[in-house]
Design a protein around this motif. Structure first.
Motif, mmCIF file in Angstrom:
data_model
loop_
_atom_site.group_PDB
_atom_site.id
_atom_site.type_symbol
_atom_site.label_atom_id
_atom_site.label_comp_id
_atom_site.label_asym_id
_atom_site.label_seq_id
_atom_site.Cartn_x
_atom_site.Cartn_y
_atom_site.Cartn_z
ATOM 1 N N LYS A 93 0.767 -1.255 0.044
ATOM 2 C CA LYS A 93 -0.138 0.048 0.132
ATOM 3 C C LYS A 93 0.728 1.145 -0.140
ATOM 4 C CE LYS A 93 -3.714 -2.287 2.197
ATOM 5 N NZ LYS A 93 -5.225 -2.151 2.470
ATOM 6 N N ALA A 114 -3.965 0.451 -3.091
ATOM 7 C CA ALA A 114 -3.132 -0.757 -3.081
ATOM 8 C C ALA A 114 -2.166 -0.559 -4.185
ATOM 9 C CB ALA A 114 -3.902 -1.723 -3.352
ATOM 10 N N LYS A 116 -0.581 -2.455 -7.434
ATOM 11 C CA LYS A 116 -0.998 -3.509 -8.489
ATOM 12 C C LYS A 116 0.341 -4.563 -8.674
ATOM 13 C CE LYS A 116 -3.756 -5.765 -11.571
ATOM 14 N NZ LYS A 116 -4.930 -6.211 -11.334
ATOM 15 N N VAL A 142 -6.670 0.705 -6.887
ATOM 16 C CA VAL A 142 -5.382 0.256 -7.151
ATOM 17 C C VAL A 142 -4.541 0.953 -8.003
ATOM 18 C CG1 VAL A 142 -4.085 -2.042 -7.715
ATOM 19 C CG2 VAL A 142 -6.191 -2.147 -6.570
#
Length: 147
Positions: A93, A114, A116, A142
């Motif tokens: 993260k 987040a 990827k 993400v």
């Protein structure tokens, strides 16, 4: 005869009272069960519904998932400029203070994303200015690209 009329009147009044009671608090009523896929009605008690157009609401919700998130927002990539506030590579993260995101109608804010691909962490450093692309996945967003 009198007993039959009285029973009919009582039944009619009971039905009306139940219908009225249900219409007053729609807090947990889900419209999907009633042929409308509009939204979870919780927290709508006391809301003025006089101008509500059920057809427009239904049309609008065709593009939404069960949580009210636009299906287009999920599949479409979004982008913005941001400043890296913190990095947690172990959790995958990053926290970004980003500019407004026009495609989502978001104001500037600081939020977690987040990542990827872990290789993107090489392009991130706390305090650095970056341009990110991101997509909606599940309940979060993400980052898919960092420049």
């Amino acid at each position: 005869m009198k007993l039959g009329s009285t029973a009919t009147l009582i039944a009619a009044l009971s039905f009306s009272a139940v219908a009225f009671a249900q219409s007053v608090d729609m807090g947990s009523m889900k419209m999907q069960d009633k042929g409308m896929n509009c939204m979870d009605m919780k927290d709508m008690k006391g809301m003025d519904m006089q101008g509500m157009d059920a057809k427009k609401c239904s049309e609008m919700m065709k593009g939404m998932d069960k949580k009210g998130t636009s299906k287009a927002a999920k599949s479409k990539p979004h982008e913005t400029d941001a400043v890296v506030k913190s990095i947690d590579a172990a959790q995958g993260k990053v926290t970004l203070a980003h500019d407004p995101v026009k495609s989502l109608d978001w104001p500037a804010m600081t939020m977690g994303f987040a990542i990827k691909d872990k290789a993107l962490f090489d392009k991130l450093a706390v305090g650095s200015k970056v341009h990110v692309k991101f997509v909606k996945e599940g309940d979060g967003y993400v980052v898919t690209s960092v420049k």
